[in-house]
Enzyme design. Structure first.
Site, PDB file in Angstrom:
ATOM      1  CE1 TYR A 151      -3.412   2.823   0.775  1.00 11.16           C
ATOM      2  CE2 TYR A 151      -2.008   3.321   2.657  1.00 11.16           C
ATOM      3  CZ  TYR A 151      -3.040   3.661   1.811  1.00 11.16           C
ATOM      4  OH  TYR A 151      -3.708   4.847   1.992  1.00 11.16           O
TER       5      TYR A 151
ATOM      6  CD  GLU B  87      -7.545   7.699   5.533  1.00  8.16           C
ATOM      7  OE1 GLU B  87      -7.429   7.644   6.780  1.00  8.16           O
ATOM      8  OE2 GLU B  87      -6.600   7.422   4.782  1.00  8.16           O
TER       9      GLU B  87
ATOM     10  CD1 TRP C  29      -3.542   2.365   5.980  1.00 13.62           C
ATOM     11  CD2 TRP C  29      -5.625   3.127   6.190  1.00 13.62           C
ATOM     12  NE1 TRP C  29      -4.101   2.410   4.728  1.00 13.62           N
ATOM     13  CE2 TRP C  29      -5.386   2.866   4.822  1.00 13.62           C
ATOM     14  CE3 TRP C  29      -6.867   3.608   6.565  1.00 13.62           C
ATOM     15  CZ2 TRP C  29      -6.338   3.089   3.832  1.00 13.62           C
ATOM     16  CZ3 TRP C  29      -7.823   3.820   5.573  1.00 13.62           C
ATOM     17  CH2 TRP C  29      -7.550   3.560   4.232  1.00 13.62           C
TER      18      TRP C  29
END
Length: 193
Positions: free
Chosen positions: A18, A40, A48
């Site tokens: 990522y 988010e 995350w």
């Protein structure tokens, strides 16, 4: 100077991938930006890494983030979502996703591109930071404060300033790769001209 990845992404392959392919890469597609804003917001209070591991589950559960479909979700669909282990099963976050789809549709129906709306907070050009350590990276900025207020006024939920700054970093509106990271230079200059 030794070049190494931003240290936050170390730990597992999906996180590094990522970081290496997506994080900080300028993103302009309306639907992709909508998806990222929802993810988010889902991250609030979590890591995350947790959301990244569930991203495919979110795409499946939320109809590939089609705002037209999401805006029409009723209580039956909400019940299905709250039973789905592939997402964060939080009623407030699920409700926010539905509300955000409605806000997105209202915004775009007024003739405003979601991308243009969001990128205006950095004058359409990514901010190029030169941070040397994670300790220098703020949780929010004047730009994320302004974005948060504007999104809230437009009816969006789970768009606090800290969430907006994380969103801006991920969407390439700010370059917060550390200067010691090879991606810092790679993403510089990559923006819509």
């Amino acid at each position: 100077m030794a070049m190494e990845r931003c240290p936050w992404c170390e730990g597992f392959d999906l996180y590094r991938e990522y970081h290496d392919r997506e994080w900080g890469e300028p993103l302009y597609d309306d639907r992709a930006l909508f998806e990222l804003l929802i993810l988010e917001g889902a991250q609030a209070g979590l890591s995350w890494a947790t959301i990244l591991k569930k991203r495919e589950g979110y795409r499946r559960a939320f109809d590939a983030f089609d705002p037209h479909l999401i805006a029409a979700y009723g209580e039956e669909k909400v019940a299905i979502l709250l039973a789905d282990p592939g997402i964060v099963r939080n009623r407030a976050k699920v409700a926010a996703t539905i509300q955000n789809a409605k806000a997105y549709l209202a915004l775009t129906a007024s003739g405003i591109s979601f991308s243009d709306f969001l990128w205006a907070f950095v004058d359409d050009v990514p901010l190029q930071n030169r941070r040397t350590s994670l300790a220098e990276v703020p949780a929010k900025t004047d730009q994320s404060n302004a974005m948060s207020k504007a999104l809230s006024r437009a009816g969006f939920k789970f768009v606090g300033s800290t969430i907006c700054y994380a969103f801006m970093q991920a969407a390439g509106m700010v370059n917060d790769h550390l200067v010691t990271c090879p991606r810092h230079l790679e993403v510089q200059g990559r923006f819509r001209k």
